[in-house]
Design a protein around this motif. Structure first.
Motif, mmCIF file in Angstrom:
data_model
loop_
_atom_site.group_PDB
_atom_site.id
_atom_site.type_symbol
_atom_site.label_atom_id
_atom_site.label_comp_id
_atom_site.label_asym_id
_atom_site.label_seq_id
_atom_site.Cartn_x
_atom_site.Cartn_y
_atom_site.Cartn_z
ATOM 1 N N GLN A 105 0.825 -1.207 0.000
ATOM 2 C CA GLN A 105 0.000 0.000 0.000
ATOM 3 C C GLN A 105 0.860 1.258 0.000
ATOM 4 O O GLN A 105 0.578 2.221 -0.734
ATOM 5 C CB GLN A 105 -0.921 -0.004 1.224
ATOM 6 N N GLU A 106 1.915 1.258 0.808
ATOM 7 C CA GLU A 106 2.767 2.440 0.926
ATOM 8 C C GLU A 106 3.485 2.760 -0.376
ATOM 9 O O GLU A 106 3.543 3.923 -0.799
ATOM 10 C CB GLU A 106 3.789 2.229 2.045
ATOM 11 N N GLN A 109 1.141 3.953 -3.318
ATOM 12 C CA GLN A 109 0.719 5.328 -3.058
ATOM 13 C C GLN A 109 1.867 6.311 -3.277
ATOM 14 O O GLN A 109 1.679 7.378 -3.884
ATOM 15 C CB GLN A 109 0.185 5.436 -1.632
ATOM 16 N N ASN A 113 1.484 8.924 -6.303
ATOM 17 C CA ASN A 113 1.277 10.308 -5.823
ATOM 18 C C ASN A 113 2.388 11.235 -6.282
ATOM 19 O O ASN A 113 2.136 12.354 -6.744
ATOM 20 C CB ASN A 113 1.186 10.328 -4.293
ATOM 21 N N SER A 153 -3.119 7.923 -9.507
ATOM 22 C CA SER A 153 -3.316 7.701 -8.068
ATOM 23 C C SER A 153 -4.782 7.815 -7.660
ATOM 24 O O SER A 153 -5.176 7.363 -6.581
ATOM 25 C CB SER A 153 -2.485 8.695 -7.249
ATOM 26 N N HIS A 154 -5.614 8.415 -8.518
ATOM 27 C CA HIS A 154 -7.023 8.611 -8.193
ATOM 28 C C HIS A 154 -7.904 7.445 -8.651
ATOM 29 O O HIS A 154 -9.082 7.396 -8.309
ATOM 30 C CB HIS A 154 -7.536 9.908 -8.816
ATOM 31 N N LYS A 156 -9.251 3.511 -9.087
ATOM 32 C CA LYS A 156 -9.368 2.262 -8.330
ATOM 33 C C LYS A 156 -8.477 1.203 -8.974
ATOM 34 O O LYS A 156 -8.305 1.171 -10.192
ATOM 35 C CB LYS A 156 -10.825 1.788 -8.329
ATOM 36 N N CYS A 183 -5.594 -0.132 -13.695
ATOM 37 C CA CYS A 183 -6.358 0.992 -13.159
ATOM 38 C C CYS A 183 -6.760 1.899 -14.313
ATOM 39 O O CYS A 183 -6.216 1.799 -15.413
ATOM 40 C CB CYS A 183 -5.548 1.763 -12.111
#
Length: 355
Positions: A105-106, A109, A113, A153-154, A156, A183
C-alpha cells in the motif's frame, strides 16, 4: 511462522519464570521475618539469608519490567527520531519491519502520488540506492515523466496479481514482492508492473523499488504478446502508445492485440444455437456465421489453440466468445463468454469436451 511460535514460547516461559520468582521470593521473605524473632535462631544468619534471597527474587520481576520499559522508551525515541528524518517509503523499510500488505500500500501510493504531482525527486527516492547510482537512471526518470499520464493515483485498482513464485514469508532475511494491476476507466486503461524489496538488513542499498513499468492498453497488449521474451527493466519505464497505430482490446481483464474482421457479429443466443449443431471450429456452419477469429493464442508447449470472436454487445457492453480447441481450428474442448473485465466460467457456451 516457526520462529514466531518459538519467540512466543520463550516470552511465555520468561513471564512464568518471573511470576514464579516473585512468589517464591515472597514466601522466603515472609519465612525470614517470621523466623528472625524466634529464640532458636538467635545469633543465626539463616533468617537474614532468607530475607536477602527473598528480596532479590521479588526484585527480579520489577527489574525486568524496568529494563523492558527503558528499552521500549529508548526504542520509541529512536523510531521517532528516525521517522523525523525519513525522506521516502524505503527509508522506513530500512529501519522498521513492515508487513507485505503495508509495504504494498505504501509504495503504490508513494510512486503514483509523486508521479501525479510531477515530483521527480520524491519519485526517484523510492528506488533502491543501488539503482539510483547507475548511469542512465536520471535520464530514465526524465523519459518516464515525459510520457506519464497524470491522475493514476485517483483510480481504483483492479485485478491485482502476483507471480505464483512470489515470496510472502515475513520472517525471511530478505523480503521482496512483485505485483501487477490495472487501473483507469473504460476510455483509458493503464497497466502497472511493480517489483520491490522491503527488508534487507544486511544490504540496505538494495531496499526499495527495483522495477516499475506503466503502460496504456496498447503498450500493454504489445508487452504481453510475447511476455516470456521480455527482458527485466533496468530503470522505471512509462510506455504509452497510440491507438491509431495499435488495435488493442481489454478482454477478461487482460490486454490483447486485436484484429478487426468484416464478419457479422452474432448474439450469444445465436451462437449457442449454432453450437448445438457442431463441435468443431472448422465447421463451415460456424465459419459462415462467425467468420475469422479476432485473436488466436497458441501455447508452444501444447497442441491446443485459443480463439476469440467478437459478439454483439449486451446492454452496450462488448461481449466475446473464447474457444479452446484440441488443434488448429479443430475439436472444441470448451467455450466461454467474456466481457472486457471477466471470463464467465459459470455459464459455458460449450462444456468441457476432451474428444
Amino acid at each position: 511462522m516457526l520462529t514466531a511460535i518459538k519467540s512466543l514460547f520463550f516470552i511465555i516461559l520468561a513471564i512464568f519464570g518471573l511470576v514464579l520468582s516473585f512468589f517464591i521470593g515472597l514466601i522466603l521473605l515472609i519465612r525470614g521475618f517470621l523466623k528472625k524473632p524466634l529464640a532458636e535462631y538467635a545469633g543465626s544468619q539463616y533468617p537474614k539469608k532468607l530475607i536477602r534471597v527473598g528480596t532479590v527474587m521479588i526484585s527480579l520481576p520489577f527489574i525486568a519490567i524496568a529494563a523492558v520499559s527503558i528499552w521500549g522508551i529508548t526504542s520509541s525515541a529512536n523510531t521517532l527520531y528516525n521517522r523525523a528524518h525519513y525522506e521516502c517509503v524505503p527509508d522506513v523499510w530500512r529501519y522498521e519491519s513492515v508487513s507485505q500488505t503495508r509495504a504494498e500500500q505504501e509504495i503504490i501510493q508513494a510512486l503514483l502520488n509523486s508521479a501525479d504531482k510531477n515530483n521527480r525527486e520524491a519519485f526517484a527516492k523510492n528506488f533502491t540506492p543501488e539503482m539510483q547510482k547507475k548511469k542512465g537512471f536520471e535520464k530514465a526518470v526524465v523519459r518516464f515523466f515525459e510520457a506519464y499520464p497524470s491522475g493514476l493515483s485517483h483510480y481504483k485498482i483492479y485485478d491485482k496479481t502476483r507471480p505464483e513464485s512470489a515470496p510472502s514469508d515475513s520472517e525471511a532475511a530478505v523480503r521482496t514482492d512483485s505485483l501487477s494491476f490495472r487501473c483507469g476507466t473504460d476510455e483509458n486503461w493503464y497497466f502497472v508492473n511493480l517489483e520491490y524489496c522491503y527488508w534487507n538488513q544486511d544490504e540496505p542499498n538494495k531496499v526499495g523499488v527495483t522495477g516499475f513499468r506503466v503502460m496504456n492498453l496498447e503498450a500493454a497488449a504489445v508487452y504481453f504478446e510475447n511476455e516470456d521474451a521480455n527482458t527485466p527493466d533496468e530503470f522505471p519505464v512509462c510506455d504509452i502508445r497510440s491507438n491509431s497505430r495499435i488495435n488493442a482490446r481489454l478482454v477478461g481483464g487482460r490486454p490483447y492485440l486485436w484484429t478487426s474482421t468484416d464478419a457479422p457479429k452474432i448474439s450469444e443466443e445465436q451462437l449457442r444455437h449454432l453450437l448445438e449443431k457442431t463441435n468443431r471450429l472448422d465447421d463451415p456452419l460456424l465459419i459462415l456465421n462467425i467468420g475469422e477469429p479476432n485473436l488466436v493464442i497458441k501455447n508452444p508447449d501444447s497442441t491446443e489453440y485459443g480463439y476469440f470472436f467478437e459478439l454483439t454487445p449486451q446492454s452496450g457492453e462488448p461481449r466475446y466468445a473464447y474457444f479452446q480447441t484440441d488443434s488448429e481450428r479443430g475439436n472444441i474442448l470448451w467455450g466461454v463468454l467474456c466481457t472486457p473485465y471477466k471470463i464467465d466460467y459459470d455459464h459455458y457456451l460449450v462444456e468441457y469436451n476432451p474428444k
